[in-house]
Design an enzyme around this catalytic site. Structure first.
Site, PDB file in Angstrom:
ATOM      1  N   GLY A 161     -11.251   8.557   4.533  1.00  0.00           N
ATOM      2  CA  GLY A 161     -12.337   8.073   3.673  1.00  0.00           C
ATOM      3  C   GLY A 161     -13.700   8.374   4.269  1.00  0.00           C
ATOM      4  O   GLY A 161     -13.988   9.494   4.684  1.00  0.00           O
ATOM      5  N   TYR A 162     -14.520   7.334   4.358  1.00  0.00           N
ATOM      6  CA  TYR A 162     -15.903   7.474   4.824  1.00  0.00           C
ATOM      7  C   TYR A 162     -16.027   7.408   6.349  1.00  0.00           C
ATOM      8  O   TYR A 162     -17.143   7.449   6.869  1.00  0.00           O
ATOM      9  CB  TYR A 162     -16.759   6.359   4.205  1.00  0.00           C
ATOM     10  CG  TYR A 162     -16.760   6.359   2.698  1.00  0.00           C
ATOM     11  CD1 TYR A 162     -17.645   7.158   1.975  1.00  0.00           C
ATOM     12  CD2 TYR A 162     -15.872   5.559   1.980  1.00  0.00           C
ATOM     13  CE1 TYR A 162     -17.646   7.170   0.584  1.00  0.00           C
ATOM     14  CE2 TYR A 162     -15.863   5.550   0.596  1.00  0.00           C
ATOM     15  CZ  TYR A 162     -16.746   6.361  -0.098  1.00  0.00           C
ATOM     16  OH  TYR A 162     -16.752   6.368  -1.473  1.00  0.00           O
ATOM     17  N   ASP A 163     -14.911   7.311   7.064  1.00  0.00           N
ATOM     18  CA  ASP A 163     -14.951   7.108   8.516  1.00  0.00           C
ATOM     19  C   ASP A 163     -15.856   8.087   9.268  1.00  0.00           C
ATOM     20  O   ASP A 163     -16.599   7.673  10.165  1.00  0.00           O
ATOM     21  CB  ASP A 163     -13.537   7.149   9.110  1.00  0.00           C
ATOM     22  CG  ASP A 163     -12.751   5.869   8.837  1.00  0.00           C
ATOM     23  OD1 ASP A 163     -13.317   4.928   8.237  1.00  0.00           O
ATOM     24  OD2 ASP A 163     -11.572   5.821   9.231  1.00  0.00           O
ATOM     25  N   THR A 196       0.843  -1.194   0.000  1.00  0.00           N
ATOM     26  CA  THR A 196       0.000   0.000   0.000  1.00  0.00           C
ATOM     27  C   THR A 196       0.876   1.241   0.000  1.00  0.00           C
ATOM     28  O   THR A 196       2.004   1.209   0.490  1.00  0.00           O
ATOM     29  CB  THR A 196      -0.935   0.042   1.228  1.00  0.00           C
ATOM     30  OG1 THR A 196      -1.818   1.178   1.106  1.00  0.00           O
ATOM     31  CG2 THR A 196      -0.159   0.185   2.529  1.00  0.00           C
ATOM     32  N   ASN A 197       0.347   2.314  -0.568  1.00  0.00           N
ATOM     33  CA  ASN A 197       0.987   3.621  -0.461  1.00  0.00           C
ATOM     34  C   ASN A 197       0.161   4.542   0.434  1.00  0.00           C
ATOM     35  O   ASN A 197       0.436   5.727   0.544  1.00  0.00           O
ATOM     36  CB  ASN A 197       1.154   4.254  -1.850  1.00  0.00           C
ATOM     37  CG  ASN A 197       2.275   3.597  -2.628  1.00  0.00           C
ATOM     38  OD1 ASN A 197       3.371   3.421  -2.112  1.00  0.00           O
ATOM     39  ND2 ASN A 197       1.998   3.201  -3.862  1.00  0.00           N
ATOM     40  N   ASN A 198      -0.882   3.965   1.046  1.00  0.00           N
ATOM     41  CA  ASN A 198      -1.782   4.730   1.900  1.00  0.00           C
ATOM     42  C   ASN A 198      -1.188   4.809   3.311  1.00  0.00           C
ATOM     43  O   ASN A 198      -1.125   3.811   4.034  1.00  0.00           O
ATOM     44  CB  ASN A 198      -3.157   4.049   1.923  1.00  0.00           C
ATOM     45  CG  ASN A 198      -4.187   4.827   2.711  1.00  0.00           C
ATOM     46  OD1 ASN A 198      -3.907   5.351   3.781  1.00  0.00           O
ATOM     47  ND2 ASN A 198      -5.392   4.898   2.177  1.00  0.00           N
ATOM     48  N   ARG A 211     -10.676  -3.717   8.974  1.00  0.00           N
ATOM     49  CA  ARG A 211      -9.268  -3.998   8.664  1.00  0.00           C
ATOM     50  C   ARG A 211      -8.614  -4.730   9.832  1.00  0.00           C
ATOM     51  O   ARG A 211      -7.852  -5.663   9.655  1.00  0.00           O
ATOM     52  CB  ARG A 211      -8.532  -2.698   8.331  1.00  0.00           C
ATOM     53  CG  ARG A 211      -7.184  -2.926   7.681  1.00  0.00           C
ATOM     54  CD  ARG A 211      -6.577  -1.649   7.117  1.00  0.00           C
ATOM     55  NE  ARG A 211      -7.352  -1.144   5.994  1.00  0.00           N
ATOM     56  CZ  ARG A 211      -8.097  -0.047   6.027  1.00  0.00           C
ATOM     57  NH1 ARG A 211      -8.154   0.702   7.103  1.00  0.00           N
ATOM     58  NH2 ARG A 211      -8.758   0.330   4.965  1.00  0.00           N
ATOM     59  N   ASP A 244      -7.800  -5.019   0.146  1.00  0.00           N
ATOM     60  CA  ASP A 244      -8.731  -4.164  -0.574  1.00  0.00           C
ATOM     61  C   ASP A 244      -9.927  -4.035   0.345  1.00  0.00           C
ATOM     62  O   ASP A 244     -10.287  -4.967   1.068  1.00  0.00           O
ATOM     63  CB  ASP A 244      -9.131  -4.726  -1.934  1.00  0.00           C
ATOM     64  CG  ASP A 244      -9.647  -3.622  -2.847  1.00  0.00           C
ATOM     65  OD1 ASP A 244      -9.019  -2.547  -2.899  1.00  0.00           O
ATOM     66  OD2 ASP A 244     -10.693  -3.804  -3.499  1.00  0.00           O
ATOM     67  N   THR A 245     -10.476  -2.860   0.364  1.00  0.00           N
ATOM     68  CA  THR A 245     -11.537  -2.530   1.305  1.00  0.00           C
ATOM     69  C   THR A 245     -12.621  -1.774   0.577  1.00  0.00           C
ATOM     70  O   THR A 245     -12.339  -0.998  -0.326  1.00  0.00           O
ATOM     71  CB  THR A 245     -10.972  -1.659   2.455  1.00  0.00           C
ATOM     72  OG1 THR A 245     -10.038  -2.434   3.194  1.00  0.00           O
ATOM     73  CG2 THR A 245     -12.066  -1.181   3.387  1.00  0.00           C
TER      74      THR A 245
END
Length: 195
Positions: free
Chosen positions: A154-156, A7-9, A182, A68-69
């Site tokens: 994100g949508y958190d 990941t690059n996140n 996760r 992937d989420t």
């Protein structure tokens, strides 16, 4: 075993590193010299997770796991799902994604949703066999009508997990890491690695 998390996140990396602790040395894509855009073309969350892990394993010869989420909303037939990161199109933009989700849920009484994560682990055994395993984590909740909290990503800030009064955007990272999708998928991965 030395592992690369594909990941690059930075947010994901922080979450996963906190969950793994010192048990396994974690290498980033940057550290293994991977600057490639990882493929995500399967159209499913498990498929994309596998595709990314296998790509890094095949091209960089390193034990690797990828996730992937997606956020799956009942009233929207599972949308945004596998397209969660690019729900509002290119370029990826969390604010536009959240705005589109709220627009599409406008007037809906059913705001039930779940976050789903799938981790794929790919590695080579000492005897040379290639082994692949997948681990899934799901957390259910409700989509609010307006964001709450500055944490997470994100949508958190829109997602209120069942049994909680704080959104993923309001919960401290340490608390979110105990219950998130996760974290649940990662728990399976860590248990497997430790065995």
């Amino acid at each position: 075993m030395e592992l690369c998390f594909a990941t690059n996140n930075a947010h994901k990396l922080e979450e996963v590193a906190a969950a793994l602790g010192d048990a396994f040395p974690l290498r980033t894509l940057q550290e293994i010299g991977c600057t490639d855009e990882l493929p995500e073309t399967t159209g499913t969350i498990p498929g994309n997770s596998h595709q990314k892990a296998r790509y890094v394993f095949d091209h960089f010869n390193v034990a690797c796991f990828a996730d992937d989420t997606g956020l799956e909303v009942e009233a929207l037939n599972g949308e945004p799902g596998v397209d969660s990161a690019y729900y509002a199109g290119e370029p990826r933009d969390n604010e536009r994604n959240k705005a589109l989700l709220l627009k599409n849920l406008d007037g809906q009484t059913n705001r039930r949703a779940q976050f789903r994560s799938v981790f794929t682990l790919v590695y080579r055994t000492e005897s040379g066999d290639i082994v692949e395993h997948q681990f899934e984590g799901i957390v259910t909740g409700t989509i609010l009508t307006a964001p709450r909290g500055e944490g997470g990503f994100g949508y958190d800030p829109l997602f209120l997990p069942d049994g909680y009064t704080q959104t993923f955007g309001e919960l401290p990272l340490s608390e979110k890491n105990k219950i998130s999708h996760r974290a649940r998928a990662l728990k399976g991965l860590v248990a497997f690695l430790r065995s």
